[in-house]
Design a protein around this motif. Structure first.
Motif, PDB file in Angstrom:
ATOM      1  N   ASP A  61       0.927  -1.113  -0.141  1.00  0.00           N
ATOM      2  CA  ASP A  61       0.090  -0.085   0.134  1.00  0.00           C
ATOM      3  C   ASP A  61       1.015   1.079   0.009  1.00  0.00           C
ATOM      4  N   GLY A  62       0.504   2.318  -0.897  1.00  0.00           N
ATOM      5  CA  GLY A  62       1.235   3.448  -0.842  1.00  0.00           C
ATOM      6  C   GLY A  62       2.708   3.152  -1.544  1.00  0.00           C
ATOM      7  N   ASN A  63       3.376   4.336  -1.406  1.00  0.00           N
ATOM      8  CA  ASN A  63       4.592   4.160  -2.147  1.00  0.00           C
ATOM      9  C   ASN A  63       5.580   5.248  -1.557  1.00  0.00           C
ATOM     10  N   GLY A  64       7.025   5.083  -1.675  1.00  0.00           N
ATOM     11  CA  GLY A  64       8.138   5.480  -1.104  1.00  0.00           C
ATOM     12  C   GLY A  64       8.712   6.820  -1.973  1.00  0.00           C
ATOM     13  N   GLY A  65       9.248   7.592  -1.239  1.00  0.00           N
ATOM     14  CA  GLY A  65       9.951   8.524  -2.146  1.00  0.00           C
ATOM     15  C   GLY A  65       9.414  10.121  -2.163  1.00  0.00           C
ATOM     16  N   TYR A  66       8.182  10.131  -2.005  1.00  0.00           N
ATOM     17  CA  TYR A  66       7.361  11.453  -2.336  1.00  0.00           C
ATOM     18  C   TYR A  66       6.319  11.749  -1.076  1.00  0.00           C
ATOM     19  N   ASP A  67       5.654  12.837  -1.186  1.00  0.00           N
ATOM     20  CA  ASP A  67       4.502  13.060  -0.273  1.00  0.00           C
ATOM     21  C   ASP A  67       3.584  13.842  -1.384  1.00  0.00           C
ATOM     22  N   VAL A  68       2.306  13.400  -1.477  1.00  0.00           N
ATOM     23  CA  VAL A  68       1.572  14.070  -2.223  1.00  0.00           C
ATOM     24  C   VAL A  68       0.802  15.391  -1.631  1.00  0.00           C
ATOM     25  N   GLY A  69       0.916  16.415  -2.481  1.00  0.00           N
ATOM     26  CA  GLY A  69      -0.018  17.631  -2.018  1.00  0.00           C
ATOM     27  C   GLY A  69      -1.337  17.856  -2.253  1.00  0.00           C
ATOM     28  N   ASP A  70      -1.434  17.145  -3.677  1.00  0.00           N
ATOM     29  CA  ASP A  70      -2.975  17.517  -4.292  1.00  0.00           C
ATOM     30  C   ASP A  70      -2.980  16.419  -5.281  1.00  0.00           C
ATOM     31  N   TYR A  71      -4.355  16.108  -5.515  1.00  0.00           N
ATOM     32  CA  TYR A  71      -4.953  15.529  -6.663  1.00  0.00           C
ATOM     33  C   TYR A  71      -5.974  16.113  -7.282  1.00  0.00           C
ATOM     34  N   THR A  72      -5.700  16.310  -8.532  1.00  0.00           N
ATOM     35  CA  THR A  72      -6.844  16.955  -9.625  1.00  0.00           C
ATOM     36  C   THR A  72      -7.284  15.898 -10.598  1.00  0.00           C
ATOM     37  N   LEU A  89      -3.588  14.836 -12.272  1.00  0.00           N
ATOM     38  CA  LEU A  89      -2.545  15.437 -11.980  1.00  0.00           C
ATOM     39  C   LEU A  89      -2.229  15.511 -10.563  1.00  0.00           C
ATOM     40  N   VAL A  90      -1.072  14.905 -10.369  1.00  0.00           N
ATOM     41  CA  VAL A  90      -0.645  14.602  -9.077  1.00  0.00           C
ATOM     42  C   VAL A  90       0.476  15.511  -9.043  1.00  0.00           C
ATOM     43  N   THR A  91       0.101  16.443  -7.868  1.00  0.00           N
ATOM     44  CA  THR A  91       1.225  17.334  -7.356  1.00  0.00           C
ATOM     45  C   THR A  91       1.965  16.817  -6.171  1.00  0.00           C
ATOM     46  N   ALA A  92       3.198  16.964  -6.068  1.00  0.00           N
ATOM     47  CA  ALA A  92       4.134  16.065  -5.013  1.00  0.00           C
ATOM     48  C   ALA A  92       5.384  16.507  -4.583  1.00  0.00           C
ATOM     49  N   THR A  93       5.835  16.287  -3.525  1.00  0.00           N
ATOM     50  CA  THR A  93       7.330  16.874  -2.974  1.00  0.00           C
ATOM     51  C   THR A  93       8.095  15.424  -2.838  1.00  0.00           C
ATOM     52  N   THR A 142      12.062  18.220  -3.712  1.00  0.00           N
ATOM     53  CA  THR A 142      11.453  19.174  -4.994  1.00  0.00           C
ATOM     54  C   THR A 142      10.185  18.843  -5.141  1.00  0.00           C
ATOM     55  N   SER A 143       9.469  20.026  -5.730  1.00  0.00           N
ATOM     56  CA  SER A 143       7.892  19.763  -5.815  1.00  0.00           C
ATOM     57  C   SER A 143       7.874  19.320  -7.468  1.00  0.00           C
ATOM     58  N   PHE A 144       7.119  18.569  -7.729  1.00  0.00           N
ATOM     59  CA  PHE A 144       7.012  18.003  -9.107  1.00  0.00           C
ATOM     60  C   PHE A 144       5.473  17.532  -9.493  1.00  0.00           C
ATOM     61  N   THR A 145       5.150  17.265 -10.780  1.00  0.00           N
ATOM     62  CA  THR A 145       3.922  16.757 -10.955  1.00  0.00           C
ATOM     63  C   THR A 145       4.017  15.859 -11.913  1.00  0.00           C
ATOM     64  N   VAL A 146       2.954  14.808 -11.633  1.00  0.00           N
ATOM     65  CA  VAL A 146       2.634  13.789 -12.487  1.00  0.00           C
ATOM     66  C   VAL A 146       1.429  13.769 -13.412  1.00  0.00           C
TER      67      VAL A 146
END
Length: 473
Positions: A61-72, A89-93, A142-146
């Motif tokens: 469950d879940g994944n490592g390496g980032y924290d999500v800030g928002d789902y659109t 659109l997943v915005t994460a750090t 670093t902030s990034f988007t997927v």
């Protein structure tokens, strides 16, 4: 040493998710330095830095390496064909350097993935892993988007003891996605762990005559597009979506909280009329409601239980007053106060259920003490009842021990006294806002509030597998 990745492509052009593209077949034998690959399960770390590991019940469950800030999520859904086209659109750090990372998505067909606007390679692995390799390694912090473009006919997941959760069609021809533990990943790519709360935005387009209800506040309806926004970070399992020919009723509670109730064709509105009284009762005991909006979705079909989705629980035809109270109490004990791992679920659910006991007592039912004593007499020393450990009920049994848990809650009240008990009941969700909590955290908090050693109580009731001794009952 840099590792080159060889990509192979088929020559077949497919029309997929509304896009015309080549179907990319990336070999799963991708090698990277291990310290730049996000784990395929969320690794829990205590505030003191001690690594707790993955969830023992659902280790991927879940994944490592980032924290999500928002789902659109932008989607269109056709009830006639049961087909979904969507873009997430997943915005994460990042929490580490990332040359590769995962999202959770069950079924559905992924057509394209972009990281920071640049096309990325991806493969599907195991049951629910979407493995993404960006062109350029992502730096830590670093902030990034997927961006994920996907489509298909969403399917439910069947969980032992819970039945179907996640996306399912309804008798009226609509659809609903709600439930735990794995509802969200049946309809959008997600970091599917309660430890990673995020804001949530949805723009859903449906044919004329159909409506969409979701988590948060309804922002707009333009033609067939229904827009919703949840600005209070939410766990993935507490998100929901429902599509139907709803009758929607809006109102406002005396304290200013907005109410939106949605009734599917044939649903009985009687239960919804009790919501204002229940909310008044709960805010009196738990403090201010932690969300800007409340209400519910009322379906005309059988569900095994009401789903306490954040701000908008989902009820079936068998839902009663107790289900309404528990699902609303879960907005404090379950959503505001969210668990760390699934073995912690009985902690929040037992308190939400105890509030049902308090509600029944306040409305002319049995006193909670009488109900407690009656239950103790009925179960006696039955090992089938007491042999289930609250702190570790076992995979698939996370929701099956609250009949024991609610006794524990009342025993705690008797043991530490009303003043300190109701301080725990009211204050713990408030101080834990945006902080996931587990049994160990709760034990420390109750002992601090009680200002006494509760080790014997916790060992007997929370970790014990036999009838607690008389002095702790």
């Amino acid at each position: 040493m840099a590792v080159r990745i060889r990509r192979t492509y088929s020559s077949t052009t497919l029309s997929l998710c509304g896009l015309s593209l080549c179907c990319s077949l990336l070999s799963p034998a991708v090698a990277h330095a291990s310290d730049t690959i996000g784990s395929d399960g969320y690794v829990h770390v205590a505030p003191n830095g001690v690594v707790l590991g993955v969830d023992p019940y659902y280790p991927t469950d879940g994944n490592g390496g980032y924290d999500v800030g928002d789902y659109t999520i932008d989607l269109s859904y056709d009830p006639a064909s049961r087909f979904l086209n969507a873009k997430a659109l997943v915005t994460a750090t990042t929490t580490q350097r990332l040359s590769r990372f995962n999202l959770d998505l069950r079924g559905l067909t992924v057509a394209a993935v972009k990281v920071n606007g640049v096309p990325a390679s991806f493969i599907r692995a195991k049951v629910h892993e979407l493995v993404i390799t960006p062109v350029t390694e992502l730096a830590a912090d670093t902030s990034f988007t997927v961006e994920v473009v996907y489509c298909g006919r969403p399917q439910p997941e069947y969980t032992p003891g819970r039945g179907a959760t996640g996306w399912r069609t309804t008798r009226s021809g609509g659809a609903v996605a709600a439930g735990a533990p794995h509802s969200a990943s049946t309809w959008f790519p997600v970091n599917d762990t309660s430890a990673d709360k995020a804001t949530f935005h949805l723009n859903a387009t449906v044919p004329t005559g159909w409506s969409v209800v979701s988590t948060g506040v309804r922002k707009a309806v333009h033609g067939g597009t229904h827009s919703w926004a949840e600005e209070v970070p939410v766990t993935p399992s507490a998100t929901m979506i429902a599509v139907d020919r709803f009758t929607v009723r809006e109102s406002t509670l005396p304290g200013g909280t907005s109410v939106l109730d949605a009734f599917a064709p044939g649903a009985d509105p009687a239960l919804a009329r009790k919501l204002p009284a229940v909310m008044e009762f709960l805010t009196d005991r738990l403090g201010p409601y932690p969300l800007p909006s409340t209400g519910g979705v009322y379906l005309s079909e059988w569900l095994t239980h009401s789903h306490p989705s954040q701000g908008r629980p989902v009820h079936g035809v068998t839902a009663d007053e107790s289900a309404l109270v528990q699902s609303l109490a879960s907005q404090w004990w379950g959503n505001q106060l969210a668990i760390k791992m699934w073995k912690d679920q009985p902690m929040v659910e037992s308190f939400a259920r105890y509030l049902v006991w308090l509600w029944n007592e306040a409305n002319g039912g049995l006193t909670v003490e009488q109900r407690y004593q009656d239950t103790l007499r009925r179960v006696g020393a039955d090992p089938r009842f007491w042999g289930r450990e609250l702190a570790d009920p076992g995979v698939g049994r996370e929701f099956s021990v609250t009949d024991k848990g609610v006794l524990m809650v009342h025993a705690l009240r008797k043991h530490i006294g009303d003043d300190k008990f109701f301080m725990v009941l009211r204050d713990y969700p408030e101080i834990a806002t945006l902080m996931n909590q587990g049994w160990h955290d709760w034990e420390l908090f109750t002992a601090a509030v009680a200002d006494k050693d509760l080790t014997a109580f916790h060992e007997a009731w929370v970790h014990g597998t036999t009838l607690p001794p008389a002095e702790l009952r």
